[in-house]
Design an enzyme around this catalytic site. Structure first.
Site, PDB file in Angstrom:
ATOM      1  CB  CYS A   1     -52.966  23.796   1.059  1.00 30.49           C
ATOM      2  SG  CYS A   1     -51.569  24.551   1.908  1.00 30.49           S
TER       3      CYS A   1
ATOM      4  CG  HIS B   1     -66.902  -2.686  14.163  1.00 29.88           C
ATOM      5  ND1 HIS B   1     -66.052  -3.376  13.329  1.00 29.88           N
ATOM      6  CD2 HIS B   1     -66.144  -1.733  14.751  1.00 29.88           C
ATOM      7  CE1 HIS B   1     -64.837  -2.872  13.429  1.00 29.88           C
ATOM      8  NE2 HIS B   1     -64.865  -1.870  14.285  1.00 29.88           N
TER       9      HIS B   1
END
EC number: 2.7.9.2
Length: 753
Positions: free
Chosen positions: A703, A398
């Site tokens: 965009c 993790h």
């Protein structure tokens, strides 16, 4: 139908079965050995919360939540999960889940053990590594238990870490659903994780981590696994590092139990050379199938290898950052610890040792977080930390995964960090070499290789999209983008303490203007003199309603088709004027690199009125750029008339343009599979827009999310677009795609001569 079998799904079904479910279906279709199973699809979760009437209660709790308030975040999370787990499942849904489990048991003639895993519709996707936010339940047996665990997986969509990640990544809670994978369990003798290419550098080196028993011990960081490095170019095992595996996880009486291993077993090599080579071969097949490096979970039972999961690696750096810092050889201090360099970078700071998520408030901005192993609940502290050091874990634990995603240097698997390092000590962490030095060490800049790191020059500009002003300086430095093609100011406005119109009603318009100006300046200054196109506010009503003073926002059946964009700007003129005044303050300071971009335009009259307001507020349109977004078929089809009103640029908002063209709500899992930016109709509108812009001397750009997809960008370059604006993590990749596309076009022209 709430249940889909893994063999019947593929990558096109992500909106229905989530990332995990879709990937497993893809693997089965590629004839990779995958345990059988089924998926309770994402529509079922939606149906559950709607039919039972708990949806509004859940989302109202989330709208008012400040995720940085750890205690409140925990309390809201608990309340939502309790609501879900205590709400009775509709009879038809429960019946289908029970029938599917019984069918899974028929092959063996007895109740089988299954793993019940969440599969979020935003998890395991190419642009977001969500690092196991939702839950996994192992060794589940019996119909009743399967039904119970499905509900728990639904609830896990609202764990503190999942809520926090969504906010940080900009996902609306209402937009993310969850599917649940129910899959036969492999009672593994050996298991682990494999990166088909190096997870940071992308080199053709297969990194395999292995433990005895179940693989959960690796991802959780409970033990330090064996690490094997296989050079895929030289076709040989390059490195073998034996981890100290003090215990293993295994199945006993239907439960996952921890079994202590004697020292000789703990230090025994897990995989043989032959097993490594077989895993590498499978990994290469999977990578070839997906066309990109993969993070693969595997298990071995009775000598047979099973693949239980595969997802794209999202943390590979495309190239070493310019002027990347390294510890100066002359200044190297005393080495305190060595471990695995899990996330690159150099950072110095004060040590803060913590042993559980209850202590995360100890970690302040710029501290070095030291712990046995991070957990998902420690993510808020990891975000504040300058670097992370752990006792345990490997390249796939993790701490490693999240650190790489956050861009925070990390050293894992040191074995003794929490004993050697003490609170208040000043240390320097080298996440590339896996070393922790005593004191604050001088850094050196890596000389820039003349050829290897030569910047890619393209005729088509590659810009970046920005939502959070605080990251602008870093993004400008790291991407070297040609400007900002989309600065979404609604994200910072929604983060203010009250609704924009409440500022105005309370007589605080000057304060509101100053708040806008200060946040805008962070971006405009960071990129100066490169252009920054500021899009005026484009938030839907449901997002504004959650703000203080937003009670009067209209309740709309479909806010995406409602009171937003230029419609709101012109209806709430005082608010639009405030935006123009904030931009004028920037221009008055000399920041003439700003541009004004109007969203959701559908008529020339809207542009004309917006320009009149801007001019009346003193905005010098002869000094700055003024443009529009093409997000509707209407704008694309009457673009010539819009251009006549006097604009300098057009930016394609493909997210909205696609859904408005195809009549598809991309947030509706029932039809989201129809959402396709490369649909012929969408491409025709895009091509037309670029062509009209060229004919009238107006700049064209994009965009939308499609600007971050290489296969779309290649077409845009062919159409002759002037610039492409991509998400920060995609800028370098898109720059390479643009360069290749431009070279191909030049070559094709030369061949015709």
């Amino acid at each position: 139908m709430p249940v889909l079998w893994l063999a019947d799904v593929d990558k096109n079904d992500i909106p229905l079965v989530g990332g995990k479910g879709a990937n497993l279906g893809e693997l089965l279709r590629a004839e990779i050995p995958v345990p059988d199973g089924f998926v309770v699809d994402a529509r079922t979760f939606r149906e559950f919360i709607q039919k039972t009437g708990i949806a509004e209660k859940i989302y109202s709790l989330l709208r008012e939540l400040d995720v940085e308030d750890t205690e409140k975040l925990d309390a809201v999370s608990r309340e939502i999960r309790e609501i879900i787990e205590k709400t009775e499942m509709p009879e038809d849904i429960e019946r289908e889940i029970r029938e599917a489990y019984r069918k899974l048991c028929e092959e063996e003639g007895k109740e089988v053990y299954v793993a019940v895993r969440s599969s979020a519709t935003a998890e395991d996707l190419p642009d977001a590594s969500f690092a196991g936010q939702q839950e996994t339940y192992l060794n589940v047996v019996g119909e009743d238990e399967v039904v119970e665990k499905v509900k728990k997986c639904w609830g896990s969509l609202f764990t503190p870490r999942a809520i926090y990640y969504r906010v940080q990544k900009g996902f609306r809670h209402e937009d993310v659903s969850i599917a649940v994978v129910v899959q036969k369990m492999v009672n593994s003798e050996k298991s682990g994780v494999m990166f088909t290419s190096h997870p940071v550098s992308g080199e053709k080196k297969c990194i395999i981590e292995a433990v005895f028993g179940l693989g959960e011990a690796i991802v959780s960081g409970l033990v330090t696994p064996d690490t094997y490095v296989y050079d895929r170019v030289k076709r040989k095992i390059e490195e073998v590092k034996i981890g100290e595996k003090k215990f293993m996880l295994t199945r006993k009486d239907g439960k996952t139990v921890k079994v202590e291993l004697p020292p000789e077993k703990a230090n025994e090599r897990v995989l043989s050379d032959e097993e490594i080579e077989k895993l590498v071969t499978l990994g290469e097949l999977i990578e070839d199938h997906y066309g990109k490096p993969q993070d693969v979970e595997w298990a071995i039972e009775g000598g047979k290898i099973y693949i239980v999961q595969s997802r794209p690696i999202t943390t590979i750096r495309k190239e070493k950052k310019e002027a990347e810092e390294e510890v100066s050889e002359e200044a190297e201090g005393k080495i305190l610890l060595k471990g695995l360099g899990a996330s690159p970078g150099i950072a110095s700071g004060k040590v803060k040792v913590i042993f559980s998520e209850k202590e995360i408030s100890k970690v302040e901005e710029g501290d070095i977080l030291v712990t046995t192993m991070t957990t998902p609940d420690m993510v808020p502290a990891m975000k504040r930390a300058a670097a992370i050091v752990t006792d345990e874990g490997g390249m796939t634990c993790h701490a490693a995964i999240v650190s790489r995603e956050l861009g925070v240097p990390a050293v894992v698997g040191t074995k003794v960090a929490t004993k050697v390092l003490k609170d208040g000590m000043v240390v320097t962490v080298d996440g590339e070499k896996g070393i922790v030095y005593e004191g604050r060490i001088e850094k050196k800049e890596e000389p820039k290789p003349v050829v290897a790191s030569a910047p890619i020059i393209t005729a088509t500009e590659v810009k970046v999209n920005i939502s959070i002003p605080d990251v602008a300086e870093r993004v400008a430095r790291e991407t070297n983008a040609d400007g900002v093609g989309l600065f979404r100011i609604e994200h910072m406005v929604l983060g203010l303490e009250k609704h924009p119109m409440k500022f105005i009603r309370d007589g605080e318009i000057d304060r509101y203007i100053d708040l806008l100006y200060q946040e805008m300046k962070k971006v405009v200054k960071a990129f100066y003199p490169k252009p920054v196109w500021i899009r005026t506010i484009d938030a839907p009503t449901d997002e504004f309603r959650a703000m203080e003073g937003g009670e009067d926002e209209p309740i709309e059946a479909n806010p995406m088709l409602g009171f937003r964009g230029i419609r709101r700007d012109l209806a709430e003129e005082e608010h639009f004027r405030a935006e123009m005044r904030a931009i004028k303050k920037l221009v008055d300071e000399g920041y003439t690199n700003v541009g004004v971009m109007l969203p959701l335009i559908t008529s020339p009259e809207e542009v004309k009125r917006a320009k009149e307001i801007a001019i009346s507020e003193g905005l010098p349109l002869d000094k700055i750029e003024f443009g529009v977004m093409v997000e509707t078929p209407a704008a694309a089809l009457i673009l010539e008339d819009i251009i006549k009103e006097g604009i300098d640029f057009v930016s394609l908002g493909t997210n909205d343009l696609t859904q408005y063209t195809l009549a598809v709500d991309r947030n509706n899992e029932n039809v989201a599979y129809l959402y396709n930016e490369t649909h012929p109709a969408v491409l025709k509108l895009i091509e037309r827009t670029i062509k009209v812009c060229k004919e009238h001397g107006v700049k064209s750009s994009i965009c939308g999310q499609a600007g971050s997809y290489p296969h779309v960008v290649e077409k845009l370059v062919e159409f002759g677009i002037d610039s492409v604006s991509a998400n920060p993590d995609a800028v370098q990749r898109i720059r390479e795609v643009v360069a290749r596309a431009e070279k191909r076009i030049i070559l094709e022209k030369l061949r015709k001569i």
